[in-house]
Write an enzyme that holds these catalytic residues in place. Structure first.
Site, PDB file in Angstrom:
ATOM      1  N   LYS A 157      40.382  46.884  13.745  1.00 55.59           N
ATOM      2  CA  LYS A 157      41.611  46.126  13.493  1.00 55.59           C
ATOM      3  C   LYS A 157      42.222  46.703  12.223  1.00 55.59           C
ATOM      4  O   LYS A 157      41.510  47.152  11.324  1.00 55.59           O
ATOM      5  CB  LYS A 157      41.273  44.649  13.256  1.00 55.59           C
ATOM      6  CG  LYS A 157      42.425  43.725  13.424  1.00 55.59           C
ATOM      7  CD  LYS A 157      42.563  43.258  14.864  1.00 55.59           C
ATOM      8  CE  LYS A 157      43.709  42.318  15.058  1.00 55.59           C
ATOM      9  NZ  LYS A 157      43.809  41.851  16.437  1.00 55.59           N
ATOM     10  N   GLY A 206      50.602  24.723  22.063  1.00 61.14           N
ATOM     11  CA  GLY A 206      51.204  26.000  21.681  1.00 61.14           C
ATOM     12  C   GLY A 206      51.917  26.601  22.875  1.00 61.14           C
ATOM     13  O   GLY A 206      51.286  27.218  23.741  1.00 61.14           O
ATOM     14  N   GLY A 216      53.804  29.179  23.186  1.00 55.34           N
ATOM     15  CA  GLY A 216      54.280  30.494  22.749  1.00 55.34           C
ATOM     16  C   GLY A 216      54.216  31.493  23.880  1.00 55.34           C
ATOM     17  O   GLY A 216      54.322  31.125  25.061  1.00 55.34           O
ATOM     18  N   VAL A 235      51.762  33.263  25.190  1.00 55.84           N
ATOM     19  CA  VAL A 235      50.689  33.030  26.161  1.00 55.84           C
ATOM     20  C   VAL A 235      50.856  31.662  26.821  1.00 55.84           C
ATOM     21  O   VAL A 235      50.774  31.527  28.047  1.00 55.84           O
ATOM     22  CB  VAL A 235      49.306  33.115  25.468  1.00 55.84           C
ATOM     23  CG1 VAL A 235      48.193  32.786  26.454  1.00 55.84           C
ATOM     24  CG2 VAL A 235      49.082  34.497  24.855  1.00 55.84           C
TER      25      VAL A 235
HETATM   26  P1  NAD Z   1      52.774  32.780  19.697  1.00 54.28           P
HETATM   27  O1  NAD Z   1      52.981  32.907  18.236  1.00 54.28           O
HETATM   28  O2  NAD Z   1      53.765  33.371  20.642  1.00 54.28           O
HETATM   29  O3  NAD Z   1      52.617  31.230  20.100  1.00 54.28           O
HETATM   30  C1  NAD Z   1      51.903  30.318  19.353  1.00 54.28           C
HETATM   31  C2  NAD Z   1      52.651  28.992  19.434  1.00 54.28           C
HETATM   32  O4  NAD Z   1      51.859  27.977  18.799  1.00 54.28           O
HETATM   33  C3  NAD Z   1      54.007  29.009  18.728  1.00 54.28           C
HETATM   34  O5  NAD Z   1      55.016  28.569  19.611  1.00 54.28           O
HETATM   35  C4  NAD Z   1      53.801  28.053  17.557  1.00 54.28           C
HETATM   36  O6  NAD Z   1      54.979  27.341  17.208  1.00 54.28           O
HETATM   37  C5  NAD Z   1      52.754  27.118  18.108  1.00 54.28           C
HETATM   38  N1  NAD Z   1      52.017  26.365  17.112  1.00 54.28           N
HETATM   39  C6  NAD Z   1      51.621  26.747  15.875  1.00 54.28           C
HETATM   40  N2  NAD Z   1      50.980  25.744  15.251  1.00 54.28           N
HETATM   41  C7  NAD Z   1      50.934  24.714  16.125  1.00 54.28           C
HETATM   42  C8  NAD Z   1      50.401  23.411  16.088  1.00 54.28           C
HETATM   43  N3  NAD Z   1      49.754  22.961  15.012  1.00 54.28           N
HETATM   44  N4  NAD Z   1      50.543  22.601  17.151  1.00 54.28           N
HETATM   45  C9  NAD Z   1      51.203  23.036  18.253  1.00 54.28           C
HETATM   46  N5  NAD Z   1      51.721  24.269  18.362  1.00 54.28           N
HETATM   47  C10 NAD Z   1      51.608  25.090  17.306  1.00 54.28           C
HETATM   48  O7  NAD Z   1      51.307  33.366  19.966  1.00 54.28           O
HETATM   49  P2  NAD Z   1      50.704  33.842  21.362  1.00 54.28           P
HETATM   50  O8  NAD Z   1      50.865  35.303  21.479  1.00 54.28           O
HETATM   51  O9  NAD Z   1      51.162  32.939  22.443  1.00 54.28           O
HETATM   52  O10 NAD Z   1      49.145  33.589  21.095  1.00 54.28           O
HETATM   53  C11 NAD Z   1      48.615  32.279  21.095  1.00 54.28           C
HETATM   54  C12 NAD Z   1      47.167  32.328  20.621  1.00 54.28           C
HETATM   55  O11 NAD Z   1      46.403  33.170  21.488  1.00 54.28           O
HETATM   56  C13 NAD Z   1      47.001  32.897  19.208  1.00 54.28           C
HETATM   57  O12 NAD Z   1      45.909  32.250  18.602  1.00 54.28           O
HETATM   58  C14 NAD Z   1      46.633  34.351  19.470  1.00 54.28           C
HETATM   59  O13 NAD Z   1      45.882  34.901  18.418  1.00 54.28           O
HETATM   60  C15 NAD Z   1      45.801  34.219  20.728  1.00 54.28           C
HETATM   61  N6  NAD Z   1      45.792  35.428  21.552  1.00 54.28           N
HETATM   62  C16 NAD Z   1      46.958  35.943  22.030  1.00 54.28           C
HETATM   63  C17 NAD Z   1      46.920  37.090  22.826  1.00 54.28           C
HETATM   64  C18 NAD Z   1      48.183  37.672  23.401  1.00 54.28           C
HETATM   65  O14 NAD Z   1      48.088  38.484  24.337  1.00 54.28           O
HETATM   66  N7  NAD Z   1      49.357  37.288  22.937  1.00 54.28           N
HETATM   67  C19 NAD Z   1      45.681  37.715  23.113  1.00 54.28           C
HETATM   68  C20 NAD Z   1      44.512  37.132  22.633  1.00 54.28           C
HETATM   69  C21 NAD Z   1      44.569  35.993  21.845  1.00 54.28           C
END
Ligand code: NAD
Length: 356
Positions: free
Chosen positions: A82, A181, A183, A185
């Site tokens: 990383k 969340g 977001g 995913v």
């Molecule tokens: P993202 O930033 O697009 O979405 C995260 C969402 O969580 C945001 O909309 C944010 O507003 C919301 N959030 C933050 N704090 C919150 C809370 N207290 N209560 C409710 N919602 C809250 O991130 P993502 O890419 O969707 O990833 C989500 C999670 O999955 C992260 O932990 C990331 O590390 C993990 N992850 C993502 C991937 C990927 O392919 N994107 C791969 C492996 C792991």
């Protein structure tokens, strides 16, 4: 480098940690290579305004170690690495990324980068001008694009394995699922769940994300983030931040399964993993469940084929079944079982290499 940092490197077992500085662009990066027993260390580059140099190093060390086990349990021929860059998105430009690409290239392929927090497919394109050791490029330039749909799909598939364990069937029909969340995913996961007939609830602290999700999926119900723990669900899917499974949430959570994509969900792995067993909650270890995105970008290294990636992501189902069975047989937490599976693969490869 401080004693604190060096002690951490020894304790976590890193092979190499590289500090990169370029005065002209203001680039300050730390590339952490944890373990390359199974192959080159793949892991994203995170751009973050860290409070201190030690905080940035700790993040790089912790995240790279996590990548080792995620790749190992997913059957990938990759190690864990990383990179973190101390900075903010306003510093990003072509020269910045090209300079960073030269640093990545200087490692000769031992580290392969990808996107992460505050970095995207367009940044990877610039890095690619200086090194071939980069994945997560846009689809139009031969890359695999956004990994989130694959992460969401893997999470959905694993959720079905949990459902089978809990209720004797993969069906999620009429199951109440809370996606915390909405977001990148979370939104894709909501789509899969609705298609499977689940009753889907979302919460997010960002109202734009809520609106986007509701506009796309009119059937979802919105719960205020502060009220989430007061509602009873069948499945809780943490897809926001880490450490949401902690003493406080565990004293209130009412669900039978926890299966979500967020990294590092258990605040204290052993303690909170044990509490989940006591409460009779089936837990899908995060690094096993959320590997779909990694499986997708890793396919860019060879011949990228979306159908093959999809089949590879579907193997999360069987892996999770094995993990839950091992946990039950050995009376250990699911997280511990997943760690044992990952470590065993690395140990077996070390043994094989020693006999060559
Ligand atoms: P993202 O930033 O697009 O979405 C995260 C969402 O969580 C945001 O909309 C944010 O507003 C919301 N959030 C933050 N704090 C919150 C809370 N207290 N209560 C409710 N919602 C809250 O991130 P993502 O890419 O969707 O990833 C989500 C999670 O999955 C992260 O932990 C990331 O590390 C993990 N992850 C993502 C991937 C990927 O392919 N994107 C791969 C492996 C792991």
């Amino acid at each position: 480098m401080s004693n604190f940092t060096f002690n951490q490197i020894q304790e976590l077992g890193h092979e190499q940690v590289v500090y990169c500085h370029d005065a002209a662009t203001g680039l300050n990066a730390i590339i952490a290579i944890h373990d390359t027993t199974l192959g080159p260390a793949l892991g994203g580059t995170r751009l973050w305004q860290y409070d201190s140099f030690d905080a940035a190093t700790t993040d790089a060390l912790r995240l790279s170690r996590g990548m080792t086990y995620k790749a190992a349990i997913s059957g990938l021929h990759l190690g864990g690495g990383k990179a973190v860059i101390i900075g903010n998105p306003s510093m990003k430009n072509e020269m910045y990324w090209r300079r960073y690409g030269k640093f990545v290239n200087s490692l000769g392929g031992k580290y392969i980068t990808a996107e992460d927090v505050n970095t995207n497919t367009a940044d990877m394109e610039f890095i690619n001008l200086e090194t071939e050791h980069v994945t997560g490029k846009p689809e139009y330039s031969g890359g695999s694009g956004d990994p989130s749909p694959f992460t969401a799909y893997g999470t959905f598939v694993g959720m079905k394995a949990c459902a089978n364990k809990a209720w004797g069937s993969d069906s999620l029909e009429n199951k109440k699922v809370m996606v915390q969340g909405a977001g990148s995913v979370g939104q894709y996961l909501v789509g899969h769940l609705l298609n499977a007939g689940a009753k889907v609830f979302i919460c997010d602290i960002n109202q734009d994300r809520i609106k986007q999700t509701v506009d796309k999926h009119s059937k979802v119900e919105v719960v205020a983030a502060a009220d989430m723990l007061n509602v009873t669900f069948d499945i809780y899917a943490p897809c926001a931040l880490g450490a949401t499974i902690n003493d406080d949430s565990l004293s209130k959570l009412k669900c039978q399964i926890i299966a979500g994509a967020a990294n590092n969900q258990l605040e204290v792995e052993e303690t909170h993993g044990r509490k989940l067993i006591e409460k009779g909650i089936i837990y899908a270890p995060d690094f096993l469940l959320n590997a779909g995105g990694l499986i997708n970008v890793s396919a860019e290294i060879g011949y990228y084929n979306k159908d093959l990636v999809t089949s590879a992501v579907e193997k999360i189902y069987g892996r999770l079944q094995d993990c839950l069975s091992l946990a039950e047989a050995e009376n250990i937490t699911a997280q511990e079982a997943a760690m044992r599976m990952a470590k065993k693969r690395i140990a077996d490869m070390k043994e094989l290499k020693s006999r060559r």
